[in-house]
Design a protein around this motif. Structure first.
Motif, PDB file in Angstrom:
ATOM      1  N   GLN A 165       0.604  -1.297   0.133  1.00 15.53           N
ATOM      2  CA  GLN A 165      -0.076   0.087   0.008  1.00 15.53           C
ATOM      3  C   GLN A 165       0.769   1.242  -0.055  1.00 15.53           C
ATOM      4  OE1 GLN A 165      -3.770   0.647   0.368  1.00 15.53           O
ATOM      5  NE2 GLN A 165      -2.802   2.692  -0.487  1.00 15.53           N
ATOM      6  N   VAL A 203      -2.866   5.855  -0.536  1.00 17.52           N
ATOM      7  CA  VAL A 203      -2.909   6.513  -1.873  1.00 17.52           C
ATOM      8  C   VAL A 203      -3.399   5.274  -2.855  1.00 17.52           C
ATOM      9  CG1 VAL A 203      -1.761   7.583  -3.707  1.00 17.52           C
ATOM     10  CG2 VAL A 203      -1.217   8.307  -1.337  1.00 17.52           C
ATOM     11  N   GLY A 204      -4.590   5.423  -3.235  1.00 15.49           N
ATOM     12  CA  GLY A 204      -4.936   4.414  -4.115  1.00 15.49           C
ATOM     13  C   GLY A 204      -5.315   3.082  -3.340  1.00 15.49           C
ATOM     14  N   LYS A 206      -1.761  -2.738  -3.766  1.00 13.23           N
ATOM     15  CA  LYS A 206      -1.428  -3.662  -4.941  1.00 13.23           C
ATOM     16  C   LYS A 206      -1.197  -5.102  -4.636  1.00 13.23           C
ATOM     17  CE  LYS A 206       0.198  -0.137  -7.967  1.00 13.23           C
ATOM     18  NZ  LYS A 206      -1.282   0.145  -8.616  1.00 13.23           N
TER      19      LYS A 206
END
Length: 188
Positions: free
Chosen positions: A93, A102-103, A106
């Motif tokens: 992250q 942020v976002g 993954k």
């Protein structure tokens, strides 16, 4: 200064467990999922890196600092025989300068739990639970530790499991046709 956080998620029958590597309070991602703090051992980062890079087919993590409620839920699933085969994911992250996500995280490694070991230690501060989790991914099927040679039937069966959408594997069938070929290298 932006940074990253290592997240782990285990999908057990009793519910989803989420951890982040570090100390402190809970971490809330952008979707509102709560990750509890845990401590990974010193050799965990190189193992995670090898798994992410595809250099390791198995991942063995030791997680400590787990709260007693979470440890009890994992123990109950373990006693019921529901832990092996559960999905385990390692995610990264990105965080901004205020340590806010942020976002979306993954996903860097996905596997299934192949073994789980509990170790409880008591000291002056109370009981400390440590869980060793052994995770296998789909590339584990490619390793044969006995040194045996795969037959054509074995190769096709393993290929179907590791990559079910691919066409039928004909590798073992094609190898004998290469014995009459001449390899020239370098070919100037």
């Amino acid at each position: 200064m932006p940074s990253i956080r290592i997240l782990a998620q285990v999908d057990l029958p009793s519910g989803t467990l989420r951890w982040w590597d570090g100390s402190g309070g809970p971490f809330v991602d952008g979707d509102g999922n709560i990750y509890r703090a845990c401590v990974l051992t010193e050799d965990a980062l190189p193992q995670i890196e090898a798994a992410i890079n595809g250099e390791a087919a198995t991942l063995s993590l030791v997680v400590s600092g787990i709260d007693s409620r979470t440890s009890d839920n994992v123990w109950e699933d373990y006693q019921n025989g529901n832990v092996v085969g559960s999905r385990f994911r390692v995610m990264l992250q990105k965080l901004d300068q205020y340590e806010q996500p942020v976002g979306a995280p993954k996903i860097k490694f996905t596997g299934k739990i192949s073994n789980l070991t509990f170790v409880d230690q008591t000291d002056a501060n109370g009981i400390r639970s440590t869980i060793q989790i052994d995770i296998s991914n789909r590339f584990t099927l490619l390793s044969v530790t006995s040194g045996a040679v795969l037959s054509d039937v074995d190769q096709r069966a393993r290929a179907r499991v590791s990559n079910p959408t691919a066409p039928d594997d004909r590798f073992c069938e094609r190898i004998p046709t290469l014995k009459d070929k001449t390899v020239r290298w370098p070919n100037w």
